[in-house]
Design a protein around this motif. Structure first.
Motif, PDB file in Angstrom:
ATOM      1  N   ASP A 153       0.843  -1.193   0.000  1.00 33.06           N
ATOM      2  CA  ASP A 153       0.000   0.000   0.000  1.00 33.06           C
ATOM      3  C   ASP A 153       0.878   1.242   0.000  1.00 33.06           C
ATOM      4  OD1 ASP A 153      -3.076   0.642   1.857  1.00 33.06           O
ATOM      5  OD2 ASP A 153      -2.413   1.223  -0.135  1.00 33.06           O
ATOM      6  N   ASP A 154       1.749   1.345  -1.026  1.00 35.75           N
ATOM      7  CA  ASP A 154       2.649   2.495  -1.085  1.00 35.75           C
ATOM      8  C   ASP A 154       2.237   3.394  -2.249  1.00 35.75           C
ATOM      9  OD1 ASP A 154       3.488   1.215  -3.373  1.00 35.75           O
ATOM     10  OD2 ASP A 154       5.314   0.403  -2.461  1.00 35.75           O
ATOM     11  N   ALA A 155       3.090   4.377  -2.543  1.00 34.09           N
ATOM     12  CA  ALA A 155       2.743   5.352  -3.578  1.00 34.09           C
ATOM     13  C   ALA A 155       2.741   4.746  -4.971  1.00 34.09           C
ATOM     14  CB  ALA A 155       3.719   6.527  -3.548  1.00 34.09           C
ATOM     15  N   GLY A 156       3.398   3.576  -5.114  1.00 40.17           N
ATOM     16  CA  GLY A 156       3.500   2.998  -6.447  1.00 40.17           C
ATOM     17  C   GLY A 156       2.258   2.254  -6.886  1.00 40.17           C
ATOM     18  N   ALA A 157       1.510   1.688  -5.962  1.00 39.89           N
ATOM     19  CA  ALA A 157       0.308   0.933  -6.323  1.00 39.89           C
ATOM     20  C   ALA A 157      -0.907   1.815  -6.104  1.00 39.89           C
ATOM     21  CB  ALA A 157       0.204  -0.323  -5.464  1.00 39.89           C
ATOM     22  N   GLU A 162       4.406   3.472 -10.791  1.00 42.51           N
ATOM     23  CA  GLU A 162       5.754   3.125 -10.328  1.00 42.51           C
ATOM     24  C   GLU A 162       5.843   1.650  -9.960  1.00 42.51           C
ATOM     25  OE1 GLU A 162       7.030   5.616  -7.188  1.00 42.51           O
ATOM     26  OE2 GLU A 162       6.664   7.493  -8.264  1.00 42.51           O
ATOM     27  N   GLN A 163       4.764   1.115  -9.398  1.00 42.32           N
ATOM     28  CA  GLN A 163       4.767  -0.279  -8.965  1.00 42.32           C
ATOM     29  C   GLN A 163       4.205  -1.180 -10.060  1.00 42.32           C
ATOM     30  OE1 GLN A 163       5.951  -1.726  -6.060  1.00 42.32           O
ATOM     31  NE2 GLN A 163       5.534  -3.616  -7.195  1.00 42.32           N
ATOM     32  N   PRO A 164       5.029  -2.022 -10.678  1.00 45.02           N
ATOM     33  CA  PRO A 164       4.511  -2.959 -11.679  1.00 45.02           C
ATOM     34  C   PRO A 164       3.796  -4.118 -10.993  1.00 45.02           C
ATOM     35  CG  PRO A 164       6.831  -3.349 -11.319  1.00 45.02           C
ATOM     36  CD  PRO A 164       6.462  -2.158 -10.466  1.00 45.02           C
ATOM     37  N   ILE A 165       3.334  -5.052 -11.786  1.00 46.35           N
ATOM     38  CA  ILE A 165       2.732  -6.257 -11.222  1.00 46.35           C
ATOM     39  C   ILE A 165       3.756  -6.931 -10.316  1.00 46.35           C
ATOM     40  CG2 ILE A 165       1.794  -8.540 -11.770  1.00 46.35           C
ATOM     41  CD1 ILE A 165       0.770  -7.377 -14.391  1.00 46.35           C
ATOM     42  N   VAL A 212     -10.496  -1.313  -4.567  1.00 43.05           N
ATOM     43  CA  VAL A 212      -9.771  -1.638  -5.795  1.00 43.05           C
ATOM     44  C   VAL A 212      -8.336  -1.145  -5.703  1.00 43.05           C
ATOM     45  CG1 VAL A 212      -9.680  -1.298  -8.299  1.00 43.05           C
ATOM     46  CG2 VAL A 212     -11.877  -1.478  -7.150  1.00 43.05           C
ATOM     47  N   LYS A 213      -7.383  -1.951  -6.213  1.00 47.22           N
ATOM     48  CA  LYS A 213      -5.990  -1.535  -6.359  1.00 47.22           C
ATOM     49  C   LYS A 213      -5.533  -1.839  -7.778  1.00 47.22           C
ATOM     50  CE  LYS A 213      -4.738  -2.470  -1.543  1.00 47.22           C
ATOM     51  NZ  LYS A 213      -3.812  -3.214  -0.650  1.00 47.22           N
ATOM     52  N   HIS A 214      -4.569  -1.034  -8.246  1.00 49.47           N
ATOM     53  CA  HIS A 214      -4.055  -1.210  -9.600  1.00 49.47           C
ATOM     54  C   HIS A 214      -2.536  -1.295  -9.570  1.00 49.47           C
ATOM     55  CE1 HIS A 214      -8.074  -0.035 -10.964  1.00 49.47           C
ATOM     56  NE2 HIS A 214      -7.975   1.026 -10.176  1.00 49.47           N
ATOM     57  N   PHE A 215      -1.980  -2.137 -10.411  1.00 50.94           N
ATOM     58  CA  PHE A 215      -0.542  -2.272 -10.584  1.00 50.94           C
ATOM     59  C   PHE A 215      -0.225  -2.188 -12.079  1.00 50.94           C
ATOM     60  CE2 PHE A 215      -1.600  -4.452  -6.695  1.00 50.94           C
ATOM     61  CZ  PHE A 215      -0.564  -4.118  -5.815  1.00 50.94           C
ATOM     62  N   GLY A 216       0.929  -1.594 -12.384  1.00 50.26           N
ATOM     63  CA  GLY A 216       1.347  -1.461 -13.778  1.00 50.26           C
ATOM     64  C   GLY A 216       0.760  -0.235 -14.425  1.00 50.26           C
ATOM     65  N   TYR A 217      -0.557  -0.198 -14.543  1.00 53.34           N
ATOM     66  CA  TYR A 217      -1.296   0.955 -15.059  1.00 53.34           C
ATOM     67  C   TYR A 217      -2.591   1.062 -14.268  1.00 53.34           C
ATOM     68  CZ  TYR A 217       1.807   0.800 -19.125  1.00 53.34           C
ATOM     69  OH  TYR A 217       2.914   0.803 -19.942  1.00 53.34           O
ATOM     70  N   GLU A 218      -3.019   2.281 -14.040  1.00 48.29           N
ATOM     71  CA  GLU A 218      -4.280   2.465 -13.329  1.00 48.29           C
ATOM     72  C   GLU A 218      -5.442   2.342 -14.298  1.00 48.29           C
ATOM     73  OE1 GLU A 218      -6.659   5.635 -10.440  1.00 48.29           O
ATOM     74  OE2 GLU A 218      -4.669   6.135 -11.233  1.00 48.29           O
ATOM     75  N   PHE A 219      -6.389   1.514 -13.930  1.00 47.29           N
ATOM     76  CA  PHE A 219      -7.616   1.418 -14.710  1.00 47.29           C
ATOM     77  C   PHE A 219      -8.465   2.650 -14.404  1.00 47.29           C
ATOM     78  CE2 PHE A 219     -11.876   0.061 -15.779  1.00 47.29           C
ATOM     79  CZ  PHE A 219     -11.689  -0.656 -16.946  1.00 47.29           C
ATOM     80  N   LEU A 220      -8.767   3.442 -15.438  1.00 49.48           N
ATOM     81  CA  LEU A 220      -9.458   4.717 -15.260  1.00 49.48           C
ATOM     82  C   LEU A 220     -10.962   4.506 -15.403  1.00 49.48           C
ATOM     83  CD1 LEU A 220      -7.048   6.903 -17.418  1.00 49.48           C
ATOM     84  CD2 LEU A 220      -7.051   6.632 -14.920  1.00 49.48           C
ATOM     85  N   TYR A 221     -11.668   4.605 -14.272  1.00 52.13           N
ATOM     86  CA  TYR A 221     -13.098   4.348 -14.322  1.00 52.13           C
ATOM     87  C   TYR A 221     -13.868   5.479 -14.977  1.00 52.13           C
ATOM     88  CZ  TYR A 221     -12.254   0.300 -11.460  1.00 52.13           C
ATOM     89  OH  TYR A 221     -11.805  -0.912 -11.007  1.00 52.13           O
ATOM     90  N   GLY A 222     -13.254   6.647 -15.137  1.00 56.60           N
ATOM     91  CA  GLY A 222     -13.929   7.733 -15.844  1.00 56.60           C
ATOM     92  C   GLY A 222     -14.083   7.453 -17.319  1.00 56.60           C
ATOM     93  N   SER A 223     -13.154   6.655 -17.889  1.00 61.61           N
ATOM     94  CA  SER A 223     -13.210   6.343 -19.323  1.00 61.61           C
ATOM     95  C   SER A 223     -13.217   4.853 -19.586  1.00 61.61           C
ATOM     96  CB  SER A 223     -12.012   6.970 -20.041  1.00 61.61           C
ATOM     97  OG  SER A 223     -10.800   6.457 -19.505  1.00 61.61           O
ATOM     98  N   ASN A 224     -13.167   4.046 -18.513  1.00 63.79           N
ATOM     99  CA  ASN A 224     -13.124   2.585 -18.641  1.00 63.79           C
ATOM    100  C   ASN A 224     -11.936   2.152 -19.496  1.00 63.79           C
ATOM    101  OD1 ASN A 224     -14.538   0.430 -17.504  1.00 63.79           O
ATOM    102  ND2 ASN A 224     -15.438  -0.120 -19.454  1.00 63.79           N
ATOM    103  N   ASN A 225     -10.789   2.791 -19.296  1.00 58.88           N
ATOM    104  CA  ASN A 225      -9.617   2.561 -20.124  1.00 58.88           C
ATOM    105  C   ASN A 225      -8.374   2.762 -19.254  1.00 58.88           C
ATOM    106  OD1 ASN A 225      -7.933   2.291 -22.447  1.00 58.88           O
ATOM    107  ND2 ASN A 225      -9.577   3.196 -23.689  1.00 58.88           N
TER     108      ASN A 225
END
Length: 616
Positions: free
Chosen positions: A156-160, A193-196, A172-185
């Motif tokens: 639970d750091d700044a990267g995730a 910063e934090q990959p999978i 919800v948490k995201h790794f690698g890229y944030e899933f943007l719920y405003g555009s579903n993309n």
């Protein structure tokens, strides 16, 4: 006196049962049976008054009878069950009829044997094969590996990215890229910063070529934590955002996931520590979702149904970003396909315009005239304001008058209306209004004879730009010099200054869940779920256009918009619409010689123009 009260109570109960059976007979053509059968109707409780499948099964189980199927009809105060044997059916009947209080409803259930179940009912989703391309690998990981993964994703750091989902019903948490719920993309230019976590790497090594073609190395992970009672709406992971396949790993608990395509439904139990692989048809052409429930209904090896309480569940969804447009073969749920209108479709619309309008506009409105009229009764304020701007005894022509709701808006005008729909004209005639039948492309009205002309929600039903222009030319032709016309058409953008139109606001489910534009498009199959489209209607779809999901944003200008009747058949008709981009209507008016654009504005999801015929 006590005996008399019992008799009166019994008579009231019997009368209520007869009334319920009459309703069921009229709705579903299901007849009661005096002799025991495998099928039972619960006469007085259903989805409309709060009954749940789980509560019904719990009550039935208490009788010792085994239920093999439960049929719950939308918006109905009754339902049906089917039992494995006659003995089971008799146990359920004797243990519940006029005895059992189901769930928390407080109502004593009345039951009846019935000869058959409703024909037009969704089949048992447990008896269907898995969608093509869907693979479920049970016990894919061990308990020790599950514990390691749960520890790894708990970083639970700044990267995730760790945020409360905008739907406000799961963490919800995201790794690698944030899933943007405003555009579903995702924003491919903004990696996290934090990959999978590296703790997940053993998963890909465990997948061999027999399970996934080629090497799959995801670069995006979404972690969802579900408490009992939480779920996720039916959706398809955005085509243009992610490649095939999508992987989902279930941790901590089991859950039932529903897959839908049109009216097809398949229930899939996702056991704890199982891996679900969605590829091909199952990834692109089926929606998947989890109903927000505290209890799941499951089949037993014996063929009956049972219940299982949900526990906290964590899912890991692994995806790989797509670099470029989607080229899949499933256009009905593909955002790449539905956000563009190929020239071939535009050309085909022009070629088949007259035939398309006849079958997907004129014939449809004749069939739905009475129901449509019941929904059209209050004049729009700015249309009424326009009508009251004319002097007394001015002549008004309403082109496409429908049920004539604007013809009496200003009683000081000499108002006449015309429409192509014989059914809607019948409604207007019944109100004593002056109307006649014609096509808006050929008005049988003398040139320069009308003081005011309105056309409200009409020319968006014309299937080519030339025909829409021709309708405006006809309005201009019949106007006197100095006469004014008002035109309303549906807007593609149903928001203005971040405010939803009345059309969108009527979608309570979408408003409540803050469903995004792209997610709404992906809910196409949810709308198709209850569609009982006439077979002939399917044959009439000469041009391959998407079926719009009602009360959601438009993703393409040329679409079929469903209209569902409220009769017993609940038939769905498809109406053709061309929804207008901003300034498109103004550009059409600029091509009409001899008129001046006086005003253009946006009114509750409509683009509107007022023009005046020149005196020259």
């Amino acid at each position: 006196m006590h005996v008399e009260q019992k008799v009166n109570k019994a008579k009231k109960a019997e009368k209520k049962q007869r009334r319920c059976l009459a309703i069921i007979k009229a709705d579903c053509n299901v007849a009661p049976s005096d002799a025991p059968t495998l099928n039972l109707a619960i006469l007085n409780v259903g989805l409309s008054n709060g009954l749940t499948e789980e509560a019904l099964l719990t009550s039935a189980a208490a009788t010792g009878g085994q239920v093999s199927q439960v049929l719950m009809l939308p918006s109905k105060s009754y339902c049906f069950i089917s039992c494995a044997t006659l003995t089971d059916a008799q146990r359920v009947f004797e243990g519940m009829h006029n005895v059992a209080t189901i769930g928390q409803l407080g109502a004593v259930a009345y039951l009846s044997y019935v000869l058959q179940l409703p024909r037009e009912i969704e089949e048992n989703g447990w008896q269907k094969p898995l969608p093509n391309g869907l693979l479920l690998l049970c016990n894919f990981i061990t308990e020790a590996e599950e514990a390691l993964l749960l520890q790894a994703i708990a970083i639970d750091d700044a990267g995730a990215a760790c945020t409360e989902d905008t739907l406000k019903h799961r963490h919800v948490k995201h790794f690698g890229y944030e899933f943007l719920y405003g555009s579903n993309n995702v924003d491919a230019a903004q990696p996290l910063e934090q990959p999978i976590p590296a703790a997940c790497d053993f998963l890909w090594q465990r997948l061999d070529s027999t399970k996934i073609s080629g090497t799959f190395l995801p670069d995006q992970l979404t972690v969802n934590e579900y408490e009992p009672g939480q779920g996720i709406p039916p959706h398809v992971d955005t085509h243009s955002a992610f490649v095939d396949p999508i992987l989902s790993l279930s941790l901590q608990a089991d859950v039932v996931m529903d897959f839908r395509r049109g009216i097809e439904l398949v229930h899939v139990l996702l056991p704890r520590r199982s891996l679900l692989i969605m590829s091909g048809e199952s990834r692109y052409d089926w929606t998947h979702g989890i109903k927000p429930k505290h209890i799941d209904v499951l089949p037993t090896p014996a063929g009956s149904l049972t219940t299982q309480a949900r526990n906290k569940r964590t899912s890991l969804t692994f995806r790989r970003l797509r670099r470029g447009a989607c080229d899949c073969q499933y256009p009905m749920l593909c955002d790449t396909r539905q956000t563009t209108t190929p020239h071939a479709v535009t050309d085909k619309l022009a070629t088949h315009a007259s035939h398309l309008e006849q079958q997907n506009v004129h014939e449809v409105y004749d069939k739905i005239a009475d129901h449509f009229s019941d929904t059209r009764h209050t004049p729009w304020p700015q249309v009424a304001e326009f009508l009251h701007s004319f002097e007394a005894y001015s002549v008004l022509l309403d082109v496409g008058c429908g049920n004539g709701k604007y013809l009496g808006c200003n009683p000081q005008l000499l108002s006449i209306g015309c429409d192509r729909s014989q059914g809607l004209l019948g409604v207007s005639n019944g109100r004593g209004q002056s109307v006649f039948r014609c096509d808006c492309l050929q008005l049988p009205v003398r040139s320069a004879s009308i003081d005011g002309c309105i056309s409200i929600a009409v020319i968006h039903h014309l299937a080519s730009s030339d025909r829409r222009l021709a309708a405006l030319l006809e309005m201009a032709r019949v106007l006197r010099p100095g006469g004014r016309g008002l035109v309303y058409v549906w807007a593609k953008d149903q928001r203005k200054n971040d405010k939803k139109s009345s059309y969108l606001r009527q979608n309570k489910a979408v408003n409540k869940q803050h469903t995004t534009e792209q997610a709404q498009r992906q809910k196409l199959a949810q709308q198709l779920e209850n569609m009982e489209m006439d077979q002939q209607q399917q044959l009439q779809m000469q041009v391959p256009l998407p079926v719009h999901t009602n009360r959601t944003e438009f993703q393409q200008q040329d679409v079929y918009v469903p209209w569902k009747t409220k009769d017993k058949q609940r038939t769905t008709f498809l109406r053709y619409y061309h929804v207008f981009e901003e300034q498109e209507l103004e550009r059409l008016v600029s091509q009409v010689e001899g008129v001046v654009l006086r005003r253009s504005y946006y009114d509750q999801g409509n683009h509107c123009v007022i023009f005046e015929k020149s005196s020259n």
